[in-house]
Design an enzyme around this catalytic site. Structure first.
Site, PDB file in Angstrom:
ATOM      1  N   ASN A 204       0.877  -1.177   0.000  1.00  0.00           N
ATOM      2  CA  ASN A 204       0.000   0.000   0.000  1.00  0.00           C
ATOM      3  C   ASN A 204       0.911   1.224   0.000  1.00  0.00           C
ATOM      4  O   ASN A 204       1.425   1.628   1.038  1.00  0.00           O
ATOM      5  CB  ASN A 204      -0.898  -0.038   1.238  1.00  0.00           C
ATOM      6  CG  ASN A 204      -1.850   1.138   1.313  1.00  0.00           C
ATOM      7  OD1 ASN A 204      -1.794   2.059   0.485  1.00  0.00           O
ATOM      8  ND2 ASN A 204      -2.722   1.125   2.299  1.00  0.00           N
TER       9      ASN A 204
ATOM     10  N   ARG B 181      -2.537  -2.001  -3.483  1.00  0.00           N
ATOM     11  CA  ARG B 181      -3.744  -1.196  -3.295  1.00  0.00           C
ATOM     12  C   ARG B 181      -3.656   0.002  -4.244  1.00  0.00           C
ATOM     13  O   ARG B 181      -2.643   0.701  -4.257  1.00  0.00           O
ATOM     14  CB  ARG B 181      -3.825  -0.688  -1.867  1.00  0.00           C
ATOM     15  CG  ARG B 181      -5.001   0.217  -1.676  1.00  0.00           C
ATOM     16  CD  ARG B 181      -4.913   0.970  -0.384  1.00  0.00           C
ATOM     17  NE  ARG B 181      -6.090   1.784  -0.233  1.00  0.00           N
ATOM     18  CZ  ARG B 181      -6.133   2.910   0.452  1.00  0.00           C
ATOM     19  NH1 ARG B 181      -5.056   3.343   1.058  1.00  0.00           N
ATOM     20  NH2 ARG B 181      -7.241   3.596   0.544  1.00  0.00           N
TER      21      ARG B 181
ATOM     22  N   HIS C 136     -13.086   2.815   0.155  1.00  0.00           N
ATOM     23  CA  HIS C 136     -13.092   1.756   1.175  1.00  0.00           C
ATOM     24  C   HIS C 136     -13.735   0.474   0.641  1.00  0.00           C
ATOM     25  O   HIS C 136     -14.229  -0.354   1.413  1.00  0.00           O
ATOM     26  CB  HIS C 136     -13.870   2.173   2.449  1.00  0.00           C
ATOM     27  CG  HIS C 136     -13.272   3.309   3.208  1.00  0.00           C
ATOM     28  ND1 HIS C 136     -14.027   4.343   3.721  1.00  0.00           N
ATOM     29  CD2 HIS C 136     -11.994   3.585   3.558  1.00  0.00           C
ATOM     30  CE1 HIS C 136     -13.237   5.202   4.343  1.00  0.00           C
ATOM     31  NE2 HIS C 136     -12.000   4.771   4.259  1.00  0.00           N
TER      32      HIS C 136
ATOM     33  N   HIS D 187     -17.838   1.585   7.760  1.00  0.00           N
ATOM     34  CA  HIS D 187     -16.375   1.659   7.948  1.00  0.00           C
ATOM     35  C   HIS D 187     -16.101   2.999   8.617  1.00  0.00           C
ATOM     36  O   HIS D 187     -16.148   4.051   7.971  1.00  0.00           O
ATOM     37  CB  HIS D 187     -15.672   1.550   6.587  1.00  0.00           C
ATOM     38  CG  HIS D 187     -14.181   1.659   6.670  1.00  0.00           C
ATOM     39  ND1 HIS D 187     -13.331   0.605   6.423  1.00  0.00           N
ATOM     40  CD2 HIS D 187     -13.368   2.705   6.976  1.00  0.00           C
ATOM     41  CE1 HIS D 187     -12.080   0.981   6.581  1.00  0.00           C
ATOM     42  NE2 HIS D 187     -12.072   2.265   6.911  1.00  0.00           N
TER      43      HIS D 187
ATOM     44  N   ARG E  98     -12.042  15.574   7.690  1.00  0.00           N
ATOM     45  CA  ARG E  98     -12.768  15.909   6.455  1.00  0.00           C
ATOM     46  C   ARG E  98     -14.218  16.242   6.765  1.00  0.00           C
ATOM     47  O   ARG E  98     -14.825  15.615   7.643  1.00  0.00           O
ATOM     48  CB  ARG E  98     -12.714  14.729   5.473  1.00  0.00           C
ATOM     49  CG  ARG E  98     -11.372  14.585   4.796  1.00  0.00           C
ATOM     50  CD  ARG E  98     -11.368  13.407   3.843  1.00  0.00           C
ATOM     51  NE  ARG E  98     -10.357  12.445   4.221  1.00  0.00           N
ATOM     52  CZ  ARG E  98     -10.408  11.148   3.938  1.00  0.00           C
ATOM     53  NH1 ARG E  98     -11.427  10.655   3.270  1.00  0.00           N
ATOM     54  NH2 ARG E  98      -9.439  10.355   4.313  1.00  0.00           N
TER      55      ARG E  98
ATOM     56  N   ASP F 173      -9.071  12.542  16.800  1.00  0.00           N
ATOM     57  CA  ASP F 173      -9.048  11.188  17.356  1.00  0.00           C
ATOM     58  C   ASP F 173     -10.228  10.982  18.308  1.00  0.00           C
ATOM     59  O   ASP F 173     -10.423  11.764  19.243  1.00  0.00           O
ATOM     60  CB  ASP F 173      -7.718  10.971  18.093  1.00  0.00           C
ATOM     61  CG  ASP F 173      -7.522   9.518  18.472  1.00  0.00           C
ATOM     62  OD1 ASP F 173      -8.325   8.997  19.266  1.00  0.00           O
ATOM     63  OD2 ASP F 173      -6.561   8.917  17.972  1.00  0.00           O
TER      64      ASP F 173
ATOM     65  N   ARG G 173     -10.779   8.886  20.623  1.00  0.00           N
ATOM     66  CA  ARG G 173     -10.461   8.659  22.042  1.00  0.00           C
ATOM     67  C   ARG G 173     -10.283   9.988  22.762  1.00  0.00           C
ATOM     68  O   ARG G 173     -10.777  10.195  23.870  1.00  0.00           O
ATOM     69  CB  ARG G 173      -9.201   7.808  22.184  1.00  0.00           C
ATOM     70  CG  ARG G 173      -9.446   6.369  21.841  1.00  0.00           C
ATOM     71  CD  ARG G 173      -8.173   5.643  21.551  1.00  0.00           C
ATOM     72  NE  ARG G 173      -7.545   6.150  20.330  1.00  0.00           N
ATOM     73  CZ  ARG G 173      -6.558   5.536  19.680  1.00  0.00           C
ATOM     74  NH1 ARG G 173      -6.077   4.424  20.141  1.00  0.00           N
ATOM     75  NH2 ARG G 173      -6.054   6.051  18.582  1.00  0.00           N
TER      76      ARG G 173
ATOM     77  N   GLY H 298     -15.252   1.920  14.456  1.00  0.00           N
ATOM     78  CA  GLY H 298     -16.287   0.882  14.360  1.00  0.00           C
ATOM     79  C   GLY H 298     -15.940  -0.344  15.179  1.00  0.00           C
ATOM     80  O   GLY H 298     -16.809  -0.964  15.796  1.00  0.00           O
TER      81      GLY H 298
ATOM     82  N   ASN I  45     -13.636  -0.440  17.773  1.00  0.00           N
ATOM     83  CA  ASN I  45     -13.271  -0.177  19.180  1.00  0.00           C
ATOM     84  C   ASN I  45     -14.217   0.751  19.929  1.00  0.00           C
ATOM     85  O   ASN I  45     -14.209   0.757  21.154  1.00  0.00           O
ATOM     86  CB  ASN I  45     -11.871   0.441  19.240  1.00  0.00           C
ATOM     87  CG  ASN I  45     -10.833  -0.449  18.590  1.00  0.00           C
ATOM     88  OD1 ASN I  45     -10.604  -1.549  19.050  1.00  0.00           O
ATOM     89  ND2 ASN I  45     -10.227   0.020  17.513  1.00  0.00           N
TER      90      ASN I  45
ATOM     91  N   GLU J 191      -8.175  -5.447   4.863  1.00  0.00           N
ATOM     92  CA  GLU J 191      -8.048  -5.097   3.449  1.00  0.00           C
ATOM     93  C   GLU J 191      -6.862  -5.814   2.814  1.00  0.00           C
ATOM     94  O   GLU J 191      -6.911  -6.200   1.652  1.00  0.00           O
ATOM     95  CB  GLU J 191      -7.898  -3.575   3.312  1.00  0.00           C
ATOM     96  CG  GLU J 191      -9.199  -2.848   3.619  1.00  0.00           C
ATOM     97  CD  GLU J 191      -9.012  -1.385   4.007  1.00  0.00           C
ATOM     98  OE1 GLU J 191      -8.620  -1.138   5.164  1.00  0.00           O
ATOM     99  OE2 GLU J 191      -9.260  -0.511   3.163  1.00  0.00           O
TER     100      GLU J 191
HETATM  101  P1  ADP Z   1      -7.619   4.989   9.195  1.00  0.00           P
HETATM  102  O1  ADP Z   1      -8.863   5.483   8.531  1.00  0.00           O
HETATM  103  O2  ADP Z   1      -6.514   5.993   9.222  1.00  0.00           O
HETATM  104  O3  ADP Z   1      -7.201   3.582   8.764  1.00  0.00           O
HETATM  105  P2  ADP Z   1      -8.417   3.701  11.654  1.00  0.00           P
HETATM  106  O4  ADP Z   1      -9.386   2.786  11.006  1.00  0.00           O
HETATM  107  O5  ADP Z   1      -7.204   3.122  12.268  1.00  0.00           O
HETATM  108  O6  ADP Z   1      -8.012   4.896  10.719  1.00  0.00           O
HETATM  109  O7  ADP Z   1      -9.222   4.506  12.783  1.00  0.00           O
HETATM  110  C1  ADP Z   1      -8.623   5.490  13.566  1.00  0.00           C
HETATM  111  C2  ADP Z   1      -9.666   5.995  14.543  1.00  0.00           C
HETATM  112  O8  ADP Z   1     -10.052   4.926  15.424  1.00  0.00           O
HETATM  113  C3  ADP Z   1      -9.171   7.133  15.448  1.00  0.00           C
HETATM  114  O9  ADP Z   1     -10.074   8.212  15.452  1.00  0.00           O
HETATM  115  C4  ADP Z   1      -9.148   6.481  16.815  1.00  0.00           C
HETATM  116  O10 ADP Z   1      -9.476   7.406  17.809  1.00  0.00           O
HETATM  117  C5  ADP Z   1     -10.237   5.459  16.712  1.00  0.00           C
HETATM  118  N1  ADP Z   1     -10.105   4.486  17.792  1.00  0.00           N
HETATM  119  C6  ADP Z   1      -9.119   3.595  17.996  1.00  0.00           C
HETATM  120  N2  ADP Z   1      -9.300   2.944  19.160  1.00  0.00           N
HETATM  121  C7  ADP Z   1     -10.424   3.437  19.725  1.00  0.00           C
HETATM  122  C8  ADP Z   1     -11.173   3.178  20.934  1.00  0.00           C
HETATM  123  N3  ADP Z   1     -10.768   2.265  21.798  1.00  0.00           N
HETATM  124  N4  ADP Z   1     -12.283   3.906  21.162  1.00  0.00           N
HETATM  125  C9  ADP Z   1     -12.699   4.827  20.283  1.00  0.00           C
HETATM  126  N5  ADP Z   1     -12.075   5.120  19.120  1.00  0.00           N
HETATM  127  C10 ADP Z   1     -10.957   4.443  18.854  1.00  0.00           C
END
Ligand code: ADP
Length: 397
Positions: A7, A93, A182, A209, A242, A284, A286, A334, A336, A385
């Site tokens: 990728n 990819r 995606h 996603h 975005r 983020d 979190r 999605g 976590n 993926e």
């Molecule tokens: P990308 O689109 O860059 O591949 P990811 O699919 O890795 O991104 O998603 C990143 C997002 O997932 C971040 O906003 C991060 O805060 C969120 N995330 C990761 N772990 C947790 C969690 N335990 N609770 C809530 N959000 C989380």
């Protein structure tokens, strides 16, 4: 068969080596700061082999990055293959397949021309993807290579879903239409979801996603019939940075007030908007959840806006498919974000969504989070993926 999955971005390159016999991951890693100085990470998944963490490695271009990857994979001490010859094929990819590609394809002179034709549609991504392809062709001449497109899965959308209500000539002459992204992730999780549903002849799945970039797809009988992203990945639900769907009038209004050119305007919409823009705290989830817990009202508003828009699209997609059998959550948020999932599903009881609080708070790569009597099944399914790219590559080779 062993497949190397690549990728490639403009200054980074992620890789995985997968043994297709049992679909086992042999090694993965990342080349960063390509064209700047070069940092190399290698994580073998085989016992007794040593990890390399962001080590200095001169990478003036993607060619040196691929060399670093191949050297590490075939290293006598810490490698996972005896020699490069053990790598049977490479899967890449590629972000935008435009109207050209409705499926993955072998890389040939002709398909490279097709990928180049899509440059104007994804000026940041496709040229970078091609750098990865070119570097692999140089390092491994004659090795079969495959391109897997983020857009391809959505090429089954009906015209009413992909056409924009602007003069038709821009669709005909300039390929302006909804493409969606995606696709590899939506394809993977929706296929897995169908298996979990017992492979029924008919199925209506809404795939969510939700990561840094987010999109939803309506998948009917295994085919994407609608998705939230559009010509580019700026459309749909609000994302980390975005904006998602907004009124185009905003562009004219803000550009007029601040004297911005289009580049400045797009920078705001791509990099400074979304949940970061609303909250002023972070992109983020979190960070947003902690800030909201501490009473930050704008962080709460950003989360509320995100969940509200995802919920609205779930409603819309149920309408588009005449109902829904399952909803799938995947990607960082999605997989976590149990609080986010609960907020999205809250209020969807009228359409048969009954979330089980206990299951939703448990952590697993793949699990049912709705109650046993919920008419609509809700799943968390970790996306993969890379595995999908490797499967397509193996199948085509
Ligand atoms: P990308 O689109 O860059 O591949 P990811 O699919 O890795 O991104 O998603 C990143 C997002 O997932 C971040 O906003 C991060 O805060 C969120 N995330 C990761 N772990 C947790 C969690 N335990 N609770 C809530 N959000 C989380």
């Amino acid at each position: 068969m062993k497949v190397l999955v690549i990728n490639a971005g403009s200054s980074s390159l992620k890789y995985q080596l997968i043994d297709m016999e049992h679909e086992t991951l042999l090694a993965k890693g990342l080349c960063e700061r390509i064209g700047i100085d070069g940092k190399f990470t290698y994580k073998p998944q085989v016992a007794g082999k040593e990890t390399v963490n962001a080590a200095d490695y001169a990478m003036p271009s993607h060619v040196e990055a691929i060399d670093a990857v191949l050297n590490a994979l075939a290293d006598p001490k810490n490698g996972v293959v005896a020699s490069m010859d053990e790598i049977d094929a490479v899967g890449h990819r590629v972000v935008h397949g435009g109207k050209e590609f409705a499926a993955s394809c072998l890389i040939t002179e002709e398909s490279i021309e097709g990928i180049k034709k899509c440059f104007p549609l994804a000026p940041l991504h496709n040229p970078a993807n091609l750098l990865g392809i070119d570097a692999c062709r140089k390092a491994m001449p004659g090795k079969p290579q495959v391109a897997v497109f983020d857009t391809a899965f959505h090429m089954t959308m009906p015209p009413q879903a992909y056409i924009y209500a602007i003069p038709y000539e821009y669709y005909e002459k300039d390929d302006v239409r909804r493409y969606g992204f995606h696709g590899t992730s939506h394809r993977y999780v929706s296929a897995r979801c169908r298996e979990l549903l017992g492979n029924p002849e008919h199925s209506r799945i809404i795939s969510c996603h939700l990561g840094n970039g987010s999109s939803l797809a309506a998948v009917q009988d295994g085919k994407s019939v609608e998705t939230t992203m559009g010509l580019g990945p700026l459309a749909g639900v609000p994302m980390g940075t975005r904006c998602g769907d907004i009124d185009a009038t905003i562009l004219e209004y803000l550009m007029g007030r601040y004297g911005w050119d289009m580049k400045e305007m797009m920078n705001v919409l791509n990099k400074k908007s979304g949940v970061l823009g609303i909250s002023g705290v972070s992109s983020d989830f979190r960070d947003l959840e902690s800030a909201a817990q501490e009473g930050n009202a704008r962080a709460q508003l950003a989360l509320d806006k995100f969940c509200y828009e995802v919920k609205k699209d779930i409603g819309a997609y149920a309408a588009a498919m005449g109902g829904v059998d399952a909803i799938v959550f995947t990607a960082g948020v999605g997989e976590n974000g149990s609080t986010t999932r609960a907020a999205i599903c809250q209020g969807l009881e009228y359409m048969g969504v009954k979330l089980c609080e206990k299951r939703n708070n448990e952590r697993a790569d793949e699990h049912l989070i709705s109650t046993d009597d919920s008419p609509v099944k809700v799943y968390v399914i970790a996306t993969n993926e890379e595995l999908m790219i490797a499967r397509d590559t193996a199948a085509l080779v």
